[in-house]
Scaffold this motif. Structure first.
Motif, PDB file in Angstrom:
ATOM      1  N   ARG A  50       0.840  -1.193   0.000  1.00  0.00           N
ATOM      2  CA  ARG A  50       0.000   0.000   0.000  1.00  0.00           C
ATOM      3  C   ARG A  50       0.881   1.252   0.000  1.00  0.00           C
ATOM      4  O   ARG A  50       2.068   1.165   0.347  1.00  0.00           O
ATOM      5  N   ASP A 109      -3.524   4.236   3.473  1.00  0.00           N
ATOM      6  CA  ASP A 109      -3.231   2.836   3.803  1.00  0.00           C
ATOM      7  C   ASP A 109      -4.184   1.894   3.078  1.00  0.00           C
ATOM      8  O   ASP A 109      -4.001   0.676   3.125  1.00  0.00           O
ATOM      9  N   ASN A 110      -5.177   2.444   2.399  1.00  0.00           N
ATOM     10  CA  ASN A 110      -6.089   1.604   1.616  1.00  0.00           C
ATOM     11  C   ASN A 110      -5.896   1.815   0.117  1.00  0.00           C
ATOM     12  O   ASN A 110      -6.805   1.573  -0.674  1.00  0.00           O
ATOM     13  N   ASP A 117      -9.146  -3.362   0.157  1.00  0.00           N
ATOM     14  CA  ASP A 117      -9.784  -3.085   1.452  1.00  0.00           C
ATOM     15  C   ASP A 117     -11.237  -2.654   1.307  1.00  0.00           C
ATOM     16  O   ASP A 117     -11.565  -1.476   1.380  1.00  0.00           O
TER      17      ASP A 117
END
Ligand code: AMP
Ligand code: MG
Length: 515
Positions: free
Chosen positions: A198, A268-269, A278
Motif C-alpha cells: 500500500r 493505507d487503503n 480493502d
C-alpha cells in the motif's frame, strides 16, 4: 489437497522480526501465527480464484483447505506474517497502523508462473492490532468476498477473494457506534493479490526517517511487482512512479463508470498496483449523486464521496510522492508522475463517458451534453445503472422519454422533470445523428460498458441476512450474476432498482467502519 509452490519473497528479501513481535525501527514485517478458531465452516469460495492457484473445487472442500484458510493450520510452504505500514486517514497523518487483522500466508507461484500472495483477514491479533481484536464479522467479510469477485468480473482491477469461512466464534461490535455492542458471528476472508503493498508501506519509513528501508522497499517493489520496467535506476524510478499514477487514475475512472464508492480512501487503503483494495463501508450508487457516500464516519465532510474520488486519489499520490522524496532521483520525476495522473484521468474520463453514452468519439461540446444529463439525473433521482441500460434502448430517430421511465425513483419528480429530459433527449438524438452508427450497434457497444448487474448495497445486505439464518443460496445467486454483469439476462430481483425499504436500512445505504 494439492501442494502449492510457495516462494515467499516479501519476508525473504525484506527485513522483519521473526518472532519477538517487534513492530518498530528496521522491520517491514513481523511474524505472527493466526489464532485458531473453534468451528470453521466454509461459506463460499471462488472457483475462478481456485483456478488461479491451480486448486480444484475438491481441494476447496477438503478438511486441509478449511483448516488452512480458517487460520487453524499452515500448509507446507506457508509462512505467516503481518506487515508494517502507516497512513493518512481522513486527511491527517495517523502514524503507524500495519496489518492489525490481516495475516499474510506467503506467495504462491502458479503453473503459469504468476505470483499470488495470500492473506487472511480476520484471523486474530497481530503485533499491529493495537487495542483491537484482529477479527472480522460475517457481514463485512461477506461484503468483501462478494465485491472483490464482482469487481473482477466487471473488469476492474482489484484484489481477489478465495474463500469465506465462518469461524464459529463470536465477535463483539458496536455496529452503529451508539453504545450498543453485540456479539456477531465472525468470519475470515482469504484475499489473493499479486501484492498487498500500500502507499502507507512507503509512508511509514519516510515518516520515521528510515530511508534505507524505504530504498529497500522501493527496490523490492520494482523487482517483484514491476519486473518489466527496465533501464537505469533513475529511468526505472521515473517510469514506475508515472505508472503508479497512471494506474490509480485509470482505477478512478473505472469506479466512476460503474458507480462504485470505496468509502475509506485513506492512503493505507491505496494499492501500489492500482487495485481496488480493502472493501469496508463501500457502496454502489443507486440514484445518481456525486455527493453520496455510504460511510457514516464520513457523513460530515463527504471527503470520500462518489464524485470526489479522483481528487482524493491525487491527494493520496501527493502523500506518496512526499514519502518517496528521500529516495527519488529528482523531485521533477515525482511532479511529472502527478501531472501524468491529471492527463491520464482527463483523457480516460472522456473516453469512458463517450462509451457510456454511446458516442464513437468525444467532441468538445459533449461535455455540456453529458453534464446536463448528470445534473438532471441527480435532481430527478434517477438510477444510474438502469438509466444507462435504458439509454442504450433509445431510438435515434424516435427518442421518447418512456424508454427511460423505469430509471426514475419518484413519479412526481419524473413528471416535473419530464420536459427537461425530453429536450435533453432531442439534443442527444441530434448528437447521435452526427456519427456513422445505427441503434443496434450502439446498443451493443453501450451494454459492454454499462453493467446490467451491480452488487447493489441492499443485495449484499439480503445475502448477509440470509447467511445469518444459515441460508447460503443468496450468496450463490449473487456470485452467478456477478460473473456476467453486462449480459441482459438476470433474475428480475437482482437487477431491480433499490427498493424503498432499503433507503434507511442499516447496511443498505449507510455503513459504519465497524467491521
Ligand atoms: P481499515 O479502516 O479497515 O482500513 O483499518 C485501518 C487500520 O485499523 C488497519 O491498520 C487495520 O489493520 C486496523 N484494524 C481495523 N480493524 C481491526 C481489528 N478488528 N483488529 C485489529 N486491527 C484492526
Ligand atoms: Mg485498511
Amino acid at each position: 489437497m494439492k501442494r502449492s509452490n510457495f516462494d515467499n519473497r516479501f519476508i525473504r528479501e525484506l527485513p522483519g522480526d521473526a518472532g519477538t513481535g517487534r513492530t518498530s525501527q528496521g522491520v517491514c514485517w513481523s511474524a505472527v501465527v493466526p489464532t485458531s478458531v473453534s468451528r470453521p465452516f466454509l461459506l463460499a469460495y471462488s472457483p475462478e480464484v481456485l483456478d488461479l492457484l491451480d486448486l480444484s473445487e475438491a481441494d476447496a472442500r477438503s478438511p486441509e483447505f478449511l483448516q488452512a484458510f480458517a487460520g487453524n493450520r499452515l500448509l507446507d510452504g506457508m509462512a505467516s506474517y503481518a506487515t508494517r505500514y502507516g497512513g493518512h486517514q481522513f486527511g491527517q497523518w495517523a502514524g503507524q497502523l500495519g496489518d492489525g487483522r490481516a495475516i499474510g500466508l506467503g506467495e504462491v507461484i502458479n503453473s503459469k508462473g504468476e505470483r499470488w500472495e495470500l492473506q487472511l483477514k480476520g484471523a486474530g491479533i497481530t503485533p499491529y492490532s493495537r487495542r483491537a481484536d484482529g477479527r472480522a464479522v460475517l457481514r463485512s467479510s461477506l461484503r468483501e468476498f462478494l465485491c472483490s469477485e464482482a469487481m473482477h468480473h466487471l473488469g476492474i482491477p482489484t484484489t481477489r477473494a478465495l474463500s469465506l469461512i465462518a469461524t464459529g466464534d463470536g465477535v463483539v461490535r458496536d455496529m452503529l457506534y451508539d453504545g450498543n455492542p453485540a456479539v456477531e458471528p465472525g468470519a475470515i476472508v482469504c484475499r489473493v493479490s499479486p501484492s498487498f503493498t500500500r502507499f502507507g508501506h512507503f509512508e511509514i519509513f519516510a515518516s520515521r526517517g528510515e530511508h534505507e528501508l524505504l530504498q529497500r522497499l522501493l527496490n523490492f517493489t520494482l523487482s517483484r511487482d514491476f519486473p518489466f520496467i527496465v533501464g537505469t535506476d533513475a529511468e526505472r524510478f521515473a517510469t514506475w512512479f508515472r505508472l503508479v499514477c497512471e494506474r490509480t487514475a485509470l482505477l478512478m475512472v473505472e469506479w466512476l463508470r460503474v458507480g462504485f464508492v470505496h468509502g475509506v480512501m485513506n492512503t493505507d487503503n491505496m494499492s501500489i498496483l492500482g487495485l481496488t483494495i480493502d472493501y469496508g463501508p463501500y457502496g454502489w450508487v443507486d440514484n445518481f449523486d456525486p455527493g453520496w457516500t455510504p460511510n457514516t464516519t464520513d457523513e460530515q465532510f463527504h471527503r470520500y464521496c462518489f464524485g470526489q474520488q479522483s481528487v482524493v486519489a491525487r491527494w493520496n499520490l501527493e502523500r506518496l510522492a512526499e514519502a518517496l522524496l528521500p529516495v527519488a532521483p529528482s523531485r521533477k520525476m515525482l511532479d511529472a508522475g502527478l501531472a501524468h495522473f491529471d492527463g491520464t484521468f482527463q483523457a480516460a474520463l472522456s473516453i469512458m463517458l463517450a462509451a457510456k453514452f454511446g458516442l464513437l468519439e468525444w467532441k468538445e461540446d459533449d461535455a455540456a451534453l453529458v453534464e446536463t444529463a448528470f445534473d438532471l439525473m441527480q435532481q430527478a433521482e434517477v438510477d444510474m445503472t438502469e438509466f444507462f441500460r435504458q439509454l442504450a434502448e433509445v431510438k435515434q430517430h424516435a427518442p421518447t422519454l418512456e424508454t427511460l421511465r423505469s430509471a426514475f425513483y419518484r413519479v412526481p419528480l419524473y413528471e416535473s422533470h419530464a420536459a427537461l429530459f425530453e429536450s435533453w433527449l432531442v439534443r442527444y438524438a441530434t448528437r447521435l445523428g452526427k456519427q456513422q452508427d445505427d441503434d443496434a450497434s450502439r446498443r451493443v457497444r453501450m451494454n459492454k460498458v454499462n453493467p446490467r448487474f451491480v452488487l447493489r448495497n441492499y443485495l449484499a445486505q439480503e445475502a448477509i441476512d440470509a447467511a445469518m439464518q444459515e441460508d447460503l443460496s443468496k450468496i450463490e445467486q449473487l456470485m452467478q450474476a456477478a460473473r456476467h454483469p453486462y449480459d441482459e439476462d438476470h433474475p428480475a430481483n437482482l437487477i431491480a432498482k433499490r427498493p424503498d425499504w432499503a433507503l434507511d436500512k442499516v447496511g443498505c445505504s449507510k455503513l459504519s467502519c465497524s467491521s
